[in-house]
Design an enzyme around this catalytic site. Structure first.
Site, PDB file in Angstrom:
ATOM      1  CB  SER A 224      -0.953  -0.044   1.199  1.00 24.68           C
ATOM      2  OG  SER A 224      -1.968   0.915   1.073  1.00 24.68           O
ATOM      3  CG  ASP A 428      -5.975  -3.589  -3.681  1.00 25.44           C
ATOM      4  OD1 ASP A 428      -6.627  -2.811  -2.942  1.00 25.44           O
ATOM      5  OD2 ASP A 428      -4.839  -4.000  -3.392  1.00 25.44           O
ATOM      6  CG  HIS A 455      -5.307  -2.861   0.472  1.00 27.06           C
ATOM      7  ND1 HIS A 455      -4.702  -2.460  -0.707  1.00 27.06           N
ATOM      8  CD2 HIS A 455      -4.762  -2.081   1.458  1.00 27.06           C
ATOM      9  CE1 HIS A 455      -3.858  -1.481  -0.450  1.00 27.06           C
ATOM     10  NE2 HIS A 455      -3.866  -1.246   0.844  1.00 27.06           N
TER      11      HIS A 455
END
Length: 487
Positions: A224, A428, A455
């Site tokens: 991320s 995602d 995610h």
């Protein structure tokens, strides 16, 4: 989490349940001034509970912790210093290849517990034999000091304004934004601290940590927002990179507005997917008509601020709590059944399941204490991002004491950066697949496509993903072009 909403250690646990030049830092003169930091020795000792972050398993018993001294301001390395919390899970072999630095995202999430979770996830690969896993809390975050702080635990318990799904213009009307910044500076060690918690400062810290650990080049896994750290490492120190795994990636060239639009569009897609699952069940709390599900949900939570739903610990669930809980659940299809069950429970007048999800999202411990992840998220984004105002509200970042925007320079990495692995999920909900394609294109590197509705992929237990990462990090062998995995 992308750079909008925290998606680091707490969410990982929930799933399991103008560009500045780096010449000053990388030049001979610059590094001479950094000698006291580069020559320090880390003493690893037993970790405390804050460092391990509630993770369970054999990796916790093996973990050891230390502190890294870094400058607050790299333009003034003789000035204030910060202490970075570092956790190491030692390699199982007596002669490890080196270290893997890891970061779970956020921004604002601590990285120490991610090293523990990866140690548990990767037990079936040779990675835990060959490498020390190194988690660290970036400056201002977690167990590092000074830490970013704005609110007391009592204020957080009352849903003080932060960047949650409900935060918006009404919460940041001037002088509210200025008051937030002033109080944050008072509780965090001063405006100098707030000015130097951005991504480029963290990357400089990582270069010191790499050097102190004795690694000639950086081996790194970031998820991320952690992919932004990796991309900036590639831009600032391409010759010092050995291998980068960038998972659940952000588009490094996207503006703040572009990221928000793409993330919330993807989150809407995740909500629609949860609705599809729900309506197949008897007595779905979102009704039987998918086109009416959002209206049904809003009707269900609209009056919670007046007619609270009690929880077993004596608290009450509010509209803001439910919104945050549901938003947290949208990060992975694995959590959809829990959110559906929580909404069904809410119809009976209680809110235990949803409050549990809300607490994990806000990193609230059972004793009512909160982590600083959300304050740190605001601080880091204010330093990193482009700024602006709305018609009736002041951007909370407008008066922030530092601004070092991350404007990614694609041309800086092409010649010197070794082959890099970008891992992106097809659905995602926080960092859409198009972001992964954009990052792979920016770095001119290979993209591993993962068919998933979650995610990030590195902690999801996929043998295909784990083998691809192990082959790359151990032997620097990339998957075949157009390779695909699934979760």
């Amino acid at each position: 989490m992308g750079t909008l909403l925290a998606g680091g250690s707490a969410l990982l646990l929930l799933l399991a349940g103008c560009t500045p030049t780096p010449a000053n830092h990388d030049s001979t003169a610059g590094r001479e001034r950094l000698d006291p930091f580069l020559s320090q020795k880390l003493t690893f000792e037993e970790c405390d509970d804050k460092a391990t972050g509630g993770v369970e398993g054999g990796s916790v018993a093996r973990a050891e912790c230390s502190r890294l001294l870094v400058p607050v301001d790299y333009a003034d390395p003789d000035g204030e210093t910060a202490n970075i919390a570092v956790l190491r899970v030692p390699a199982r072999s007596d002669d490890p290849t080196g270290s893997i630095l890891v970061n779970p995202g956020g921004p604002g999430s601590g990285g120490t517990s991610m090293a523990l979770m990866l140690a548990e996830t990767w037990t079936s690969t040779a990675l835990t034999n060959r490498f020390d896993l190194i988690g660290f809390d970036p400056p201002g975050v977690g167990a590092s000091t000074p830490a970013i702080a704005r609110y007391s635990d009592a204020e957080r318990e009352g849903n003080a304004p932060l960047f949650s799904p409900l935060s918006g213009a009404t919460e940041w009307e001037s002088p509210g934004a200025e008051a937030f910044v002033d109080q944050c500076a008072k509780r965090s060690g001063g405006s100098q601290v707030l000015a130097h918690v951005g991504t480029r400062d963290v990357v400089r810290d990582m270069d010191i940590l790499r050097t102190v650990l004795g690694d000639e080049k950086l081996t790194y896994v970031g998820t991320s927002y952690g992919t932004r750290l990796g991309a900036v490492c590639a831009e600032m120190f391409p010759k010092k990179v050995r291998a980068l795994v960038l998972d659940g990636p952000l588009d490094p060239s996207a503006t703040k507005q572009q990221r928000r639009v793409s993330q919330f569009t993807a989150m809407q897609g995740s909500f629609d997917g949860m609705v599809e699952l729900c309506v197949q069940q008897a007595d779905c709390p979102l009704g039987t008509d998918p086109s009416r599900a959002l209206d049904t949900y809003l009707e269900q939570i609209r009056d919670l601020d007046e007619n609270h739903a009690p929880t077993a610990d004596g608290r009450v669930l509010t509209t803001a709590d439910v919104t945050d809980a549901v938003f947290a659940g949208l990060y992975s299809s694995a959590v959809w059944p829990t959110i559906i069950a929580g909404l069904a429970e809410l119809r009976t007048g209680t809110g235990n399941l949803l409050m549990t999800c809300r607490d994990l999202y806000h990193e609230r411990a059972a004793d009512g204490t909160y982590s600083d992840a959300y304050e740190a998220l605001v601080a880091i984004n204010c330093v990193d991002d482009d700024r602006g105002t709305t018609v009736e509200a002041s951007d909370v970042c407008a008066t922030w004491p530092g601004h070092d925007p991350v404007q990614f320079d694609r041309s800086a990495v092409r010649d010197d950066l070794p082959e890099t692995l970008v891992v992106a999920g097809t659905e995602d909900p926080a960092t859409p697949y198009e972001d992964g394609k954009a990052l792979a294109s920016a770095l001119d590197e290979l993209l591993l496509t993962v068919k998933s509705r979650t995610h990030g992929s590195v902690l999801m237990g996929s043998p295909c993903v784990e083998q691809a990462i192990a082959d790359y990090l151990i032997d620097l062998t990339l998957p075949a072009k157009n390779a695909r995995c699934s979760i």
